[in-house]
Design a protein around this motif. Structure first.
Motif, PDB file in Angstrom:
ATOM      1  N   VAL A 189     -23.423 -20.424  24.555  1.00 28.43           N
ATOM      2  CA  VAL A 189     -24.269 -21.029  26.113  1.00 28.43           C
ATOM      3  C   VAL A 189     -25.629 -21.355  26.383  1.00 28.43           C
ATOM      4  CG1 VAL A 189     -23.020 -18.374  27.269  1.00 28.43           C
ATOM      5  CG2 VAL A 189     -25.856 -18.471  26.650  1.00 28.43           C
ATOM      6  N   LEU A 190     -25.728 -22.292  26.981  1.00 22.91           N
ATOM      7  CA  LEU A 190     -27.058 -22.999  26.608  1.00 22.91           C
ATOM      8  C   LEU A 190     -27.755 -23.024  26.996  1.00 22.91           C
ATOM      9  CD1 LEU A 190     -24.860 -26.774  28.387  1.00 22.91           C
ATOM     10  CD2 LEU A 190     -24.590 -26.037  26.050  1.00 22.91           C
ATOM     11  N   SER A 191     -29.139 -23.065  26.064  1.00 27.21           N
ATOM     12  CA  SER A 191     -30.253 -22.759  26.671  1.00 27.21           C
ATOM     13  C   SER A 191     -31.100 -23.255  27.226  1.00 27.21           C
ATOM     14  CB  SER A 191     -31.166 -22.649  24.823  1.00 27.21           C
ATOM     15  OG  SER A 191     -30.684 -21.680  24.384  1.00 27.21           O
ATOM     16  N   PRO A 192     -32.060 -23.115  28.829  1.00 31.88           N
ATOM     17  CA  PRO A 192     -32.344 -21.616  28.262  1.00 31.88           C
ATOM     18  C   PRO A 192     -31.024 -20.885  29.250  1.00 31.88           C
ATOM     19  CG  PRO A 192     -33.568 -22.484  30.045  1.00 31.88           C
ATOM     20  CD  PRO A 192     -32.529 -23.709  29.648  1.00 31.88           C
ATOM     21  N   CYS A 193     -31.603 -19.465  28.412  1.00 32.34           N
ATOM     22  CA  CYS A 193     -30.955 -18.097  29.213  1.00 32.34           C
ATOM     23  C   CYS A 193     -31.446 -16.768  28.855  1.00 32.34           C
ATOM     24  CB  CYS A 193     -29.231 -18.119  28.551  1.00 32.34           C
ATOM     25  SG  CYS A 193     -28.118 -17.517  29.609  1.00 32.34           S
ATOM     26  N   SER A 194     -31.323 -15.848  29.694  1.00 31.67           N
ATOM     27  CA  SER A 194     -31.731 -14.645  29.751  1.00 31.67           C
ATOM     28  C   SER A 194     -31.410 -14.043  29.153  1.00 31.67           C
ATOM     29  CB  SER A 194     -31.792 -13.925  31.303  1.00 31.67           C
ATOM     30  OG  SER A 194     -33.065 -14.802  31.922  1.00 31.67           O
ATOM     31  N   TYR A 195     -30.144 -13.814  29.063  1.00 27.65           N
ATOM     32  CA  TYR A 195     -29.134 -13.036  28.185  1.00 27.65           C
ATOM     33  C   TYR A 195     -27.945 -13.867  28.087  1.00 27.65           C
ATOM     34  CZ  TYR A 195     -32.622  -9.980  29.647  1.00 27.65           C
ATOM     35  OH  TYR A 195     -33.774  -8.906  29.584  1.00 27.65           O
ATOM     36  N   LYS A 196     -27.568 -14.090  26.790  1.00 23.34           N
ATOM     37  CA  LYS A 196     -25.746 -14.949  26.415  1.00 23.34           C
ATOM     38  C   LYS A 196     -24.702 -13.933  26.416  1.00 23.34           C
ATOM     39  CE  LYS A 196     -28.672 -17.916  24.059  1.00 23.34           C
ATOM     40  NZ  LYS A 196     -29.408 -19.098  22.927  1.00 23.34           N
ATOM     41  N   ASP A 197     -25.101 -12.408  26.278  1.00 21.58           N
ATOM     42  CA  ASP A 197     -24.354 -11.352  26.183  1.00 21.58           C
ATOM     43  C   ASP A 197     -23.477 -11.079  27.543  1.00 21.58           C
ATOM     44  OD1 ASP A 197     -23.540 -12.793  23.197  1.00 21.58           O
ATOM     45  OD2 ASP A 197     -25.655 -10.763  22.781  1.00 21.58           O
ATOM     46  N   ILE A 198     -24.102 -11.450  28.833  1.00 18.96           N
ATOM     47  CA  ILE A 198     -23.369 -10.652  29.892  1.00 18.96           C
ATOM     48  C   ILE A 198     -23.295 -11.871  30.625  1.00 18.96           C
ATOM     49  CG2 ILE A 198     -24.639  -9.896  31.814  1.00 18.96           C
ATOM     50  CD1 ILE A 198     -26.773  -8.451  30.193  1.00 18.96           C
ATOM     51  N   ALA A 199     -22.068 -11.844  31.269  1.00 22.64           N
ATOM     52  CA  ALA A 199     -21.921 -13.188  32.293  1.00 22.64           C
ATOM     53  C   ALA A 199     -21.901 -12.442  33.994  1.00 22.64           C
ATOM     54  CB  ALA A 199     -20.578 -13.300  32.260  1.00 22.64           C
ATOM     55  N   SER A 200     -22.690 -12.858  34.558  1.00 24.97           N
ATOM     56  CA  SER A 200     -22.532 -12.462  36.587  1.00 24.97           C
ATOM     57  C   SER A 200     -20.869 -12.663  36.607  1.00 24.97           C
ATOM     58  CB  SER A 200     -23.194 -13.391  36.883  1.00 24.97           C
ATOM     59  OG  SER A 200     -24.360 -13.282  37.036  1.00 24.97           O
ATOM     60  N   LEU A 201     -20.223 -11.570  37.990  1.00 27.13           N
ATOM     61  CA  LEU A 201     -19.296 -11.063  38.792  1.00 27.13           C
ATOM     62  C   LEU A 201     -19.152 -11.319  39.967  1.00 27.13           C
ATOM     63  CD1 LEU A 201     -17.278  -9.315  35.632  1.00 27.13           C
ATOM     64  CD2 LEU A 201     -17.558 -11.430  36.381  1.00 27.13           C
ATOM     65  N   GLY A 202     -18.499 -11.267  40.534  1.00 29.66           N
ATOM     66  CA  GLY A 202     -18.563 -11.241  42.136  1.00 29.66           C
ATOM     67  C   GLY A 202     -19.110  -9.667  42.974  1.00 29.66           C
ATOM     68  N   GLU A 260     -32.722 -12.447  40.475  1.00 29.34           N
ATOM     69  CA  GLU A 260     -33.112 -13.413  40.618  1.00 29.34           C
ATOM     70  C   GLU A 260     -33.969 -13.654  39.481  1.00 29.34           C
ATOM     71  OE1 GLU A 260     -33.302 -16.156  42.408  1.00 29.34           O
ATOM     72  OE2 GLU A 260     -31.753 -15.378  44.027  1.00 29.34           O
ATOM     73  N   VAL A 261     -34.895 -14.571  39.246  1.00 32.11           N
ATOM     74  CA  VAL A 261     -35.197 -15.096  38.063  1.00 32.11           C
ATOM     75  C   VAL A 261     -34.467 -14.985  36.540  1.00 32.11           C
ATOM     76  CG1 VAL A 261     -37.623 -14.336  36.387  1.00 32.11           C
ATOM     77  CG2 VAL A 261     -37.503 -13.412  38.942  1.00 32.11           C
ATOM     78  N   PHE A 262     -33.716 -14.288  36.069  1.00 34.92           N
ATOM     79  CA  PHE A 262     -32.606 -13.684  34.988  1.00 34.92           C
ATOM     80  C   PHE A 262     -31.918 -14.665  35.925  1.00 34.92           C
ATOM     81  CE2 PHE A 262     -35.766  -9.824  35.101  1.00 34.92           C
ATOM     82  CZ  PHE A 262     -36.237 -10.577  33.500  1.00 34.92           C
ATOM     83  N   ILE A 263     -31.400 -15.447  34.257  1.00 34.69           N
ATOM     84  CA  ILE A 263     -30.077 -16.590  34.209  1.00 34.69           C
ATOM     85  C   ILE A 263     -28.800 -16.183  33.515  1.00 34.69           C
ATOM     86  CG2 ILE A 263     -31.723 -18.358  35.470  1.00 34.69           C
ATOM     87  CD1 ILE A 263     -31.777 -19.665  32.818  1.00 34.69           C
ATOM     88  N   TYR A 264     -28.312 -15.957  33.745  1.00 27.99           N
ATOM     89  CA  TYR A 264     -26.542 -15.526  32.862  1.00 27.99           C
ATOM     90  C   TYR A 264     -26.313 -16.741  32.742  1.00 27.99           C
ATOM     91  CZ  TYR A 264     -29.561 -11.027  34.729  1.00 27.99           C
ATOM     92  OH  TYR A 264     -30.187 -10.593  35.310  1.00 27.99           O
ATOM     93  N   PRO A 265     -25.161 -16.459  31.830  1.00 32.22           N
ATOM     94  CA  PRO A 265     -23.433 -17.169  31.777  1.00 32.22           C
ATOM     95  C   PRO A 265     -23.041 -16.653  33.292  1.00 32.22           C
ATOM     96  CG  PRO A 265     -23.305 -16.214  29.976  1.00 32.22           C
ATOM     97  CD  PRO A 265     -24.889 -16.250  30.679  1.00 32.22           C
ATOM     98  N   PHE A 266     -21.852 -17.466  33.872  1.00 27.29           N
ATOM     99  CA  PHE A 266     -21.147 -16.411  34.749  1.00 27.29           C
ATOM    100  C   PHE A 266     -19.175 -16.454  35.170  1.00 27.29           C
ATOM    101  CE2 PHE A 266     -23.360 -20.089  36.702  1.00 27.29           C
ATOM    102  CZ  PHE A 266     -22.460 -20.923  37.648  1.00 27.29           C
ATOM    103  N   ILE A 267     -18.738 -16.754  35.703  1.00 29.35           N
ATOM    104  CA  ILE A 267     -17.358 -16.937  35.479  1.00 29.35           C
ATOM    105  C   ILE A 267     -16.939 -16.842  37.039  1.00 29.35           C
ATOM    106  CG2 ILE A 267     -15.221 -16.319  35.008  1.00 29.35           C
ATOM    107  CD1 ILE A 267     -16.344 -14.865  32.620  1.00 29.35           C
ATOM    108  N   CYS A 268     -16.257 -18.164  37.226  1.00 31.34           N
ATOM    109  CA  CYS A 268     -15.998 -18.553  39.153  1.00 31.34           C
ATOM    110  C   CYS A 268     -14.045 -18.181  39.259  1.00 31.34           C
ATOM    111  CB  CYS A 268     -16.368 -20.233  38.692  1.00 31.34           C
ATOM    112  SG  CYS A 268     -17.891 -20.837  39.050  1.00 31.34           S
ATOM    113  N   GLU A 269     -13.927 -17.796  40.074  1.00 29.06           N
ATOM    114  CA  GLU A 269     -12.693 -17.550  39.969  1.00 29.06           C
ATOM    115  C   GLU A 269     -11.858 -18.025  41.523  1.00 29.06           C
ATOM    116  OE1 GLU A 269      -9.406 -13.815  40.769  1.00 29.06           O
ATOM    117  OE2 GLU A 269     -11.669 -13.716  40.900  1.00 29.06           O
ATOM    118  N   LYS A 270     -10.826 -18.665  41.425  1.00 24.27           N
ATOM    119  CA  LYS A 270      -9.883 -19.499  42.085  1.00 24.27           C
ATOM    120  C   LYS A 270      -8.346 -19.516  42.385  1.00 24.27           C
ATOM    121  CE  LYS A 270     -10.406 -24.128  43.303  1.00 24.27           C
ATOM    122  NZ  LYS A 270      -8.446 -24.597  43.420  1.00 24.27           N
TER     123      LYS A 270
END
Length: 278
Positions: A189-202, A260-270
């Motif tokens: 994933v693109l830097s900067p990133c707080s944690y690259k092996d965790i992805a936000s979910l809903g 907040e504060v920490f940033i992660y990759p994430f997955i969108c669904e539609k």
């Protein structure tokens, strides 16, 4: 052009437009101004006005549109006694219903309009969107998009909603496997990133009482998937920030993270029929 009736701060309006692939609208030409006014009046914005993309947030007193057009080249007609830079705190411009402009505090909230240039030959994918990064997964019937640019959980939520979707919700073991495979296809994933092996979910601990539900108000169990990673949720406090938002490891097991504060990759669904708003 699209008008957002729900008031927002100038920066949140700018970010929302950006997430929609647009910019915060400004009256760039004389012919553009009546179009913006007509849209405001059609939506009963007759009292307060609407934010424009004209700002001086980068340097005090130096106003440009989001596109970089300087104030001197814009068809601005000031309201009476404007601009006044009240208390030296007004750096954003508001289009009033009569077509005049006033400077306001960027932290105030107003409706706003997003603008995107007309593009020819737009092709809608099987996911009902022109965004080629969404793909239709036959095992679930949903479309997914992996975001490499890390965001806070709340910003990720806003981004997915702006794209006509939502932060992904796991409804079955099959869907967990789908998202696990999608994560595996994106090892970096693109830097900067707080944690690259965790992805936000809903999902989230909405009331902050360790009662986890999806963003659609179902318990994880009712939604169909509640497989936490060992020791999770642990509400680990980092920098005095507790963990009340949901995510997954690359294993597809669930984790709790800071909202907040920490940033992660994430997955969108539609859903394939959830077309982007015009």
């Amino acid at each position: 052009m699209k008008l957002h009736r729900v008031p927002a701060t100038w920066n949140e309006a700018r970010l929302r437009c950006h997430a929609e692939g647009a910019v915060l609208a400004s009256p760039l030409t004389q012919s553009f101004l009546p179009v913006m006014r007509k849209l405001m009046l059609a939506n009963n914005i007759t009292q307060c006005g609407a934010f424009t993309g004209i700002h001086a947030t980068l340097y005090k007193g130096v106003y440009t549109s989001i596109e970089g057009v300087p104030l001197a080249r814009l068809p601005i007609r000031w309201a009476k006694d404007e601009p006044d830079n009240y208390e030296n705190s007004e750096e954003c411009l508001l289009l009033q219903p009569d077509g005049t402009m006033a400077d306001v505090n960027c932290s105030n909230t107003f409706p706003f309009m997003c603008y995107k240039k007309k593009t020819t030959n737009i092709v809608a994918t099987a996911c009902g969107t022109s965004d080629p990064n969404y793909y239709l997964e036959p095992r679930t019937g949903s479309c997914y998009k992996f975001h490499h640019i890390c965001q806070t959980w709340h910003r990720a939520y806003m981004t997915c909603e702006s794209e006509g979707g939502h932060l992904a919700i796991i409804n079955s073991n099959t869907e967990a496997q789908v998202l696990k495979e999608l994560f595996a296809k994106n090892p970096t994933v693109l830097s900067p990133c707080s944690y690259k092996d965790i992805a936000s979910l809903g999902f989230l601990d909405w009331n902050r009482d360790n009662y986890w539900t999806t963003i659609h108000s179902e318990t994880l169990e009712d939604a169909g998937y509640a497989m936490w990673s060992k020791g999770q949720p642990d509400n680990a406090v980092t920098r005095n920030i507790p963990q009340h938002c949901g995510a997954m490891f690359r294993t597809a097991l669930l984790d709790d993270v800071q909202c907040e504060v920490f940033i992660y990759p994430f997955i969108c669904e539609k859903k394939p029929d959830s077309l982007e708003e015009n």
